[in-house]
Design a protein around this motif. Structure first.
Motif, short mmCIF file in Angstrom:
data_model
loop_
_atom_site.label_atom_id
_atom_site.label_comp_id
_atom_site.label_asym_id
_atom_site.label_seq_id
_atom_site.Cartn_x
_atom_site.Cartn_y
_atom_site.Cartn_z
N LYS A 31 -9.00 -4.71 -0.07
CA LYS A 31 -7.92 -5.20 0.81
C LYS A 31 -7.78 -6.72 0.70
N GLY A 32 -6.56 -7.16 0.50
CA GLY A 32 -6.30 -8.60 0.51
C GLY A 32 -6.72 -9.33 -0.74
N ILE A 55 0.86 -1.18 0.00
CA ILE A 55 0.00 0.00 0.00
C ILE A 55 0.90 1.24 0.00
N THR A 115 -8.10 1.26 -1.63
CA THR A 115 -7.47 0.12 -2.31
C THR A 115 -8.33 -0.24 -3.51
#
Ligand code: GRF
Length: 206
Positions: A118-119, A91, A148
């Motif tokens: 995220k992820g 990030i 994100t």
């Protein structure tokens, strides 16, 4: 346009950009490739193309902010005007986003806003696509903002999901499209044809 490319892995997207520049189809040049992974094969690809490539070891820094400040220093030294995230899996700090607002683009292997956030990156994206039973996925190039995979979308292209697809077969089909979409977005940026209007990007095609 001076371009900086951030990578974390094999760098096939980086290679696609290098090749398109070599074909004379992008009014820009890659001045620097930065990786947060020492073993990123993309560093090798850059060196083979005569491009300066640096591995920045995060263990040498006390915080994400300091690590990002190092990235900014190196990019500034090369007078980079466009930052391309090509398989970069960290990030970016607020400071980095602010410094390069409107000049950072990222490639994501799905049709944002589906299968992102995220992820959700790399093979996990394709696994989620297969688990969901959708018939269409694709690739997205977008400007990077604080979120994100949430910035203004530049280009998207659909990819069919086949009934007998595995993560590998789907990933391969999407990657081929990424290798067309990312250089196309960079070409448009370098020709000053991307207009960010709030959450949207208008493309001047003329
Ligand atoms: C690809 O899945 C791409 O969609 C994502 O990073 C992965 C690795 O790409 N952005 P590359 O081969 O390192 O360019």
């Amino acid at each position: 346009v001076n371009i900086g490319v951030l990578i974390s892995g094999s760098g096939t997207n980086l290679q696609a950009i290098i090749d398109e520049i070599d074909r004379g189809r992008i009014k820009g040049r890659i001045k620097l490739v930065l990786s947060n992974r020492k073993d990123a094969y993309g560093l090798e690809r850059a060196r083979k193309a005569g491009i300066e490539a640096l591995y920045i070891d995060k263990r040498a820094f006390n915080s994400e902010e300091e690590y990002n400040r190092k990235l900014i220093d190196e990019l500034t030294k090369k007078e980079v005007e466009l930052v391309v995230l090509a398989g970069y899996l960290k990030i970016l700090s607020e400071e980095f986003i602010e410094r390069y607002r409107g000049r950072i683009i990222n490639i994501h292997p799905s049709l944002i806003p589906s299968f992102c956030g995220k992820g959700c990156y790399g093979d996990k994206v394709h696994q989620m696509v297969l688990d969901s039973g959708v018939k269409i996925t694709g690739a997205t190039v977008h400007f990077v903002d604080e979120g994100t995979d949430t910035g203004p979308i530049v280009l998207q292209r659909a990819v069919e999901v086949k009934d007998d697809d595995t993560v590998e077969s789907l990933k391969e089909r999407v990657l081929k499209v990424e290798h067309e979409l990312l250089p196309e977005a960079i070409r448009l940026f370098c020709e000053n044809r991307l207009i960010i209007e709030g959450k949207k990007v208008r493309i001047k095609w003329e």
